[in-house]
Enzyme design. Sequence first.
Site, PDB file in Angstrom:
ATOM      1  N   PHE A   1       0.813  -0.974   0.076  1.00 41.10           N
ATOM      2  CA  PHE A   1       0.009  -0.142  -0.137  1.00 41.10           C
ATOM      3  C   PHE A   1       0.820   1.181   0.008  1.00 41.10           C
ATOM      4  O   PHE A   1       0.427   2.522  -0.365  1.00 41.10           O
ATOM      5  CB  PHE A   1      -1.005   0.133   1.369  1.00 41.10           C
ATOM      6  CG  PHE A   1      -0.137   0.486   2.485  1.00 41.10           C
ATOM      7  CD1 PHE A   1      -0.259   1.781   2.987  1.00 41.10           C
ATOM      8  CD2 PHE A   1       0.454  -0.380   3.311  1.00 41.10           C
ATOM      9  CE1 PHE A   1       0.457   2.396   3.981  1.00 41.10           C
ATOM     10  CE2 PHE A   1       1.138  -0.050   4.551  1.00 41.10           C
ATOM     11  CZ  PHE A   1       1.237   1.404   4.895  1.00 41.10           C
TER      12      PHE A   1
ATOM     13  N   LYS B   1      -0.995  -6.827  -9.163  1.00 43.95           N
ATOM     14  CA  LYS B   1      -2.105  -6.882  -8.111  1.00 43.95           C
ATOM     15  C   LYS B   1      -1.638  -6.005  -6.811  1.00 43.95           C
ATOM     16  O   LYS B   1      -1.072  -6.283  -6.116  1.00 43.95           O
ATOM     17  CB  LYS B   1      -1.911  -8.435  -7.611  1.00 43.95           C
ATOM     18  CG  LYS B   1      -3.337  -9.166  -7.185  1.00 43.95           C
ATOM     19  CD  LYS B   1      -3.713  -8.354  -5.688  1.00 43.95           C
ATOM     20  CE  LYS B   1      -3.028  -8.540  -4.513  1.00 43.95           C
ATOM     21  NZ  LYS B   1      -3.333  -7.483  -3.387  1.00 43.95           N
TER      22      LYS B   1
ATOM     23  N   GLU C   1      -5.071  -3.823  -1.785  1.00 47.25           N
ATOM     24  CA  GLU C   1      -6.410  -3.908  -1.781  1.00 47.25           C
ATOM     25  C   GLU C   1      -6.685  -2.718  -0.968  1.00 47.25           C
ATOM     26  O   GLU C   1      -7.990  -2.014  -0.883  1.00 47.25           O
ATOM     27  CB  GLU C   1      -7.207  -5.123  -1.274  1.00 47.25           C
ATOM     28  CG  GLU C   1      -6.828  -5.382  -0.131  1.00 47.25           C
ATOM     29  CD  GLU C   1      -5.447  -6.383   0.218  1.00 47.25           C
ATOM     30  OE1 GLU C   1      -4.515  -5.991  -0.371  1.00 47.25           O
ATOM     31  OE2 GLU C   1      -5.856  -7.109   0.959  1.00 47.25           O
TER      32      GLU C   1
ATOM     33  N   SER D   1       5.359  -7.233   3.283  1.00 51.61           N
ATOM     34  CA  SER D   1       5.951  -7.490   4.734  1.00 51.61           C
ATOM     35  C   SER D   1       6.799  -8.682   4.570  1.00 51.61           C
ATOM     36  O   SER D   1       6.492  -9.418   3.569  1.00 51.61           O
ATOM     37  CB  SER D   1       4.888  -7.522   5.837  1.00 51.61           C
ATOM     38  OG  SER D   1       3.979  -8.084   5.146  1.00 51.61           O
TER      39      SER D   1
ATOM     40  N   CYS E   1       9.464   1.847   3.467  1.00 47.92           N
ATOM     41  CA  CYS E   1      10.539   0.825   3.688  1.00 47.92           C
ATOM     42  C   CYS E   1      11.649   1.613   3.910  1.00 47.92           C
ATOM     43  O   CYS E   1      12.781   0.504   4.439  1.00 47.92           O
ATOM     44  CB  CYS E   1      10.473  -0.127   2.776  1.00 47.92           C
ATOM     45  SG  CYS E   1      11.015   0.129   1.353  1.00 47.92           S
TER      46      CYS E   1
HETATM   47  P1  NAD Z   1       1.492  -6.563   2.795  1.00 44.64           P
HETATM   48  O1  NAD Z   1       2.476  -7.647   3.009  1.00 44.64           O
HETATM   49  O2  NAD Z   1       0.461  -6.722   4.019  1.00 44.64           O
HETATM   50  O3  NAD Z   1       0.844  -6.451   1.633  1.00 44.64           O
HETATM   51  C1  NAD Z   1       1.514  -6.794   0.454  1.00 44.64           C
HETATM   52  C2  NAD Z   1       0.825  -7.492  -0.637  1.00 44.64           C
HETATM   53  O4  NAD Z   1       0.589  -8.755  -0.249  1.00 44.64           O
HETATM   54  C3  NAD Z   1      -0.542  -6.794  -0.986  1.00 44.64           C
HETATM   55  O5  NAD Z   1      -0.847  -6.572  -2.395  1.00 44.64           O
HETATM   56  C4  NAD Z   1      -1.608  -7.442  -0.211  1.00 44.64           C
HETATM   57  O6  NAD Z   1      -2.662  -7.838  -0.924  1.00 44.64           O
HETATM   58  C5  NAD Z   1      -0.748  -8.952  -0.077  1.00 44.64           C
HETATM   59  N1  NAD Z   1      -1.400 -10.010   0.878  1.00 44.64           N
HETATM   60  C6  NAD Z   1      -1.472  -9.483   2.188  1.00 44.64           C
HETATM   61  N2  NAD Z   1      -1.658 -10.497   2.834  1.00 44.64           N
HETATM   62  C7  NAD Z   1      -1.392 -11.572   2.020  1.00 44.64           C
HETATM   63  C8  NAD Z   1      -1.567 -13.050   2.506  1.00 44.64           C
HETATM   64  N3  NAD Z   1      -1.756 -13.670   3.583  1.00 44.64           N
HETATM   65  N4  NAD Z   1      -1.075 -13.887   1.461  1.00 44.64           N
HETATM   66  C9  NAD Z   1      -0.896 -13.544   0.113  1.00 44.64           C
HETATM   67  N5  NAD Z   1      -0.671 -12.069  -0.296  1.00 44.64           N
HETATM   68  C10 NAD Z   1      -1.066 -11.352   0.856  1.00 44.64           C
HETATM   69  O7  NAD Z   1       2.446  -5.287   3.132  1.00 44.64           O
HETATM   70  P2  NAD Z   1       1.850  -3.747   3.243  1.00 44.64           P
HETATM   71  O8  NAD Z   1       1.259  -3.635   4.753  1.00 44.64           O
HETATM   72  O9  NAD Z   1       0.841  -3.372   2.034  1.00 44.64           O
HETATM   73  O10 NAD Z   1       3.149  -2.750   2.819  1.00 44.64           O
HETATM   74  C11 NAD Z   1       3.993  -2.407   3.875  1.00 44.64           C
HETATM   75  C12 NAD Z   1       5.103  -3.440   4.116  1.00 44.64           C
HETATM   76  O11 NAD Z   1       5.818  -3.314   2.731  1.00 44.64           O
HETATM   77  C13 NAD Z   1       6.133  -3.161   4.867  1.00 44.64           C
HETATM   78  O12 NAD Z   1       6.449  -4.153   5.753  1.00 44.64           O
HETATM   79  C14 NAD Z   1       7.243  -2.453   4.386  1.00 44.64           C
HETATM   80  O13 NAD Z   1       8.615  -2.475   4.877  1.00 44.64           O
HETATM   81  C15 NAD Z   1       7.282  -3.325   3.081  1.00 44.64           C
HETATM   82  N6  NAD Z   1       7.704  -2.552   1.941  1.00 44.64           N
HETATM   83  C16 NAD Z   1       8.955  -3.147   1.584  1.00 44.64           C
HETATM   84  C17 NAD Z   1       9.575  -2.472   0.497  1.00 44.64           C
HETATM   85  C18 NAD Z   1      10.937  -3.016   0.075  1.00 44.64           C
HETATM   86  O14 NAD Z   1      11.265  -2.793  -1.039  1.00 44.64           O
HETATM   87  N7  NAD Z   1      11.736  -3.723   0.715  1.00 44.64           N
HETATM   88  C19 NAD Z   1       9.028  -1.382  -0.381  1.00 44.64           C
HETATM   89  C20 NAD Z   1       7.852  -1.117   0.285  1.00 44.64           C
HETATM   90  C21 NAD Z   1       7.021  -1.717   1.256  1.00 44.64           C
END
Ligand code: NAD
Length: 499
Positions: free
Chosen positions: A149, A173, A176, A226, A281
């Site tokens: 997000f 994708k 959401e 994450s 991040c």
């Molecule tokens: P998230 O892991 O909750 O979601 C990321 C994606 O995974 C979304 O598209 C979501 O729909 C999907 N998802 C969520 N739950 C899932 C599941 N159980 N199974 C499969 N797919 C699932 O992350 P977020 O809260 O949207 O974003 C924040 C996180 O992203 C933080 O941990 C941040 O550090 C990380 N981040 C990392 C970088 C990097 O380059 N290392 C960059 C930006 C954000």
Amino acid sequence: MRIIDHFIAGGTAGLDQARRSAIYDPNTGAVQAEVVLGGAAALERAVAAAEAAQPAWAATNPQRRARVLFRFKELVEAHMTELAHLLSSEHGKVIADSRGDIQRGLEVVEFACGIPHAQKGEYTDGAGPGIDVYSMRQPVGIGAGITPFNFPAMIPLWMGAVAVATGNAFICKPSERDPSVPLRLAELFLEAGLPAGIFQVVHGDKEMVDAILDHPAIGAVSFVGSSDIANYVYQRGAAAGKRVQAMGGAKNHGIVLPDADLDQVVNDLLGAAFGSAGERCMALPVVVPVGDETAERLKAKLIPAIEALKVGISTDPEAHYGPVVTAQAKAKIEAWIARAAEEGAELVIDGRGFALQGYEQGFFVGPTLIDHVTDTMDSYHNEIFGPVLQIVRAKTFDEAVALPSKHQYGNGVALFTRNGHAAREFARRVNVGMVGINVPIPVPVAYHSFGGWKRSAFGDTNQHGMEGVKFWTKVKTITQRWPDGSVDGGNAFVIPTMG
Ligand code: NAD
């Protein structure tokens, strides 16, 4: 209620919309729309459109592909204000940060405009008698990007711009929680002349992610989110035979040596720890002053600077940062602040319970400063992802280098000093993927590549730059000869190692 649909084959999908998820306005806490949550049926449609369009797109010469990207860049620039407001309205970051989010994505588009050069192969003339060897980089075919997000413009473009430039069809994708900007980008790609089916958007949660990971026609999956989910995506995608890069969470440290310019450090920390409400991040949520004297001087300067930060709605031009993305995010951040206090850390400035006048239902968290955090605390080991700065005091340079080096995450790190030797040593020794020297948020420019170490990234290829080109292409190597009897050795075939 406005319903946000998939973008498949150049238009809305109109499939089953029974499963939906709320999109909030983080400023007010009100539900402003609902996004459909799809699964195998929607993905199947998108894959069919991708399969129909991709061979002709891959066969389009790279200069023509680049021209589409040029037009796309101009269209995004022309729509910058609209896109920035759309982004802020779902994410909650202030308009200036939304513009930055889009701009950083556009820089990857600019890199991708150079794809005729970046995708060139290699050639060896005369590897054996009458034998030449050359390689070409062919697109993987159909790739998918699963995005978080917190950068709804930049991250889909990290992946999507390079994926389509190299001749792939790309299925995004998005999160959401704020899916509208990737959707607008898909529309603008179409307007720029990208064939329908080459940049598509499917919405969903775990069900859609699993459908992507299991689909045999998808050859590459790029994920950012994450760490636990990144690891899951990596394992399941790789087990299905796909190429997977999966970027995870972070807990970046800023090391402050006694000789650092503390006014500059404080200024940098305000942006790096609290900008975008800490939902980056590459934020710097941990500062490590070396020596108690440095810690006390830094703390004395930080307190008034943090107290002067203005929290406001995302369209307030004076606001330093806006609300966090959801009520759940706010509750999680506040729970980590409480945990830090329980663990014995000192809550110097407590941002819990912050309410903005007139926006009491908004998802705001006040700026928080926590001192005397140690490496034995859960609140240190875990990602808080909010406007919270933790001070971890180190006695020596070696102790300071060890902290980020031993941490489970290894995304970014920064060192503040005037000492070139210390800086050089630090950059060489620290066990982290992206290093800033007097640069608080060392996000590499688009023509270098982005990627952390340890639990901040699974898989071995970074985002964008030449690493991105490698991820989205497969190398094919051709060894050829055209025997006509007149060259050395005549028609006798001699393999290069014996030549
Ligand atoms: P998230 O892991 O909750 O979601 C990321 C994606 O995974 C979304 O598209 C979501 O729909 C999907 N998802 C969520 N739950 C899932 C599941 N159980 N199974 C499969 N797919 C699932 O992350 P977020 O809260 O949207 O974003 C924040 C996180 O992203 C933080 O941990 C941040 O550090 C990380 N981040 C990392 C970088 C990097 O380059 N290392 C960059 C930006 C954000």
